[in-house]
Design a protein around this motif. Sequence first.
Motif, mmCIF file in Angstrom:
data_model
loop_
_atom_site.group_PDB
_atom_site.id
_atom_site.type_symbol
_atom_site.label_atom_id
_atom_site.label_comp_id
_atom_site.label_asym_id
_atom_site.label_seq_id
_atom_site.Cartn_x
_atom_site.Cartn_y
_atom_site.Cartn_z
ATOM 1 N N ASP A 1 36.207 35.860 45.941
ATOM 2 C CA ASP A 1 37.090 36.283 45.071
ATOM 3 C C ASP A 1 38.076 35.246 44.479
ATOM 4 O OD1 ASP A 1 38.747 38.088 43.492
ATOM 5 O OD2 ASP A 1 39.694 39.093 45.093
ATOM 6 N N LEU A 2 37.393 34.450 43.349
ATOM 7 C CA LEU A 2 38.250 33.279 42.857
ATOM 8 C C LEU A 2 39.051 33.993 41.593
ATOM 9 C CD1 LEU A 2 36.058 30.564 42.526
ATOM 10 C CD2 LEU A 2 37.763 30.978 44.020
ATOM 11 N N ARG A 3 40.314 33.674 41.682
ATOM 12 C CA ARG A 3 41.227 34.205 40.526
ATOM 13 C C ARG A 3 41.699 33.043 39.693
ATOM 14 N NH1 ARG A 3 44.430 38.834 43.649
ATOM 15 N NH2 ARG A 3 42.600 39.773 44.723
ATOM 16 N N ALA A 4 42.699 33.265 38.842
ATOM 17 C CA ALA A 4 43.241 32.204 38.074
ATOM 18 C C ALA A 4 43.703 30.889 38.818
ATOM 19 C CB ALA A 4 44.508 32.651 37.345
ATOM 20 N N GLY A 5 43.390 29.707 38.297
ATOM 21 C CA GLY A 5 43.491 28.609 39.056
ATOM 22 C C GLY A 5 42.429 28.417 40.126
#
Length: 205
Positions: A33-37
């Motif tokens: 679960d990759l998010r902003a940055g």
Amino acid sequence: MFKLLFSLSLAGFLCAAASGARVLAQQPAEVPDLRAGNALTLPADFREWVFLGAGLGMTYGPNAPAAGQPQAFTNVYVNPTSYRAFLTSGVWPDRTMFILEIRASASERSINRFGRFQADLSAVEVNLKDARLPGGWGFYDFGTKTAPVTPLPQTASCYACHRDNTAVEHTFVQFYPTLMEVARRHGTVKASYRDAPEAPAAAPR
């Protein structure tokens, strides 16, 4: 009679298949679960993943525990889908997550008088193979928290250490004997890997 038995068997099969589908649907998501940055969310159920092994007091660099300081335990987990893929190919697929759990060690508690066992959590770290990251790999230090964190900068020492010293890709497969056998069988051990560190050059006489 045959039609009845067939119908009952078919009904039983469909019920079992439906039950199996429900079980599969309940399995934890393994997609990072990759998010902003490129901030990563720590999977809440990583302790239900494949347990690769544990170490006690392991250090990769010159830093060693201070005199009298108890050695730490390290537990390593990997997501099940990537583990199964490695068994068949000797290669870690994209989106592989290694999770390192660091725990204090203790002794002489309850009925234990000798040896050491795992105690309080010290930190959790992640080694992620993901094409969305610069260089395809990222290292994350969660400490004892669970909130999303951004990857360590590319200048952090762990990137060069994993690049230069690991047996397979950027992973320390050499510390997991059964996986090392798999890698050797598939021929995926890095040509630069050595089982033992090179001895320092002798001082000139």
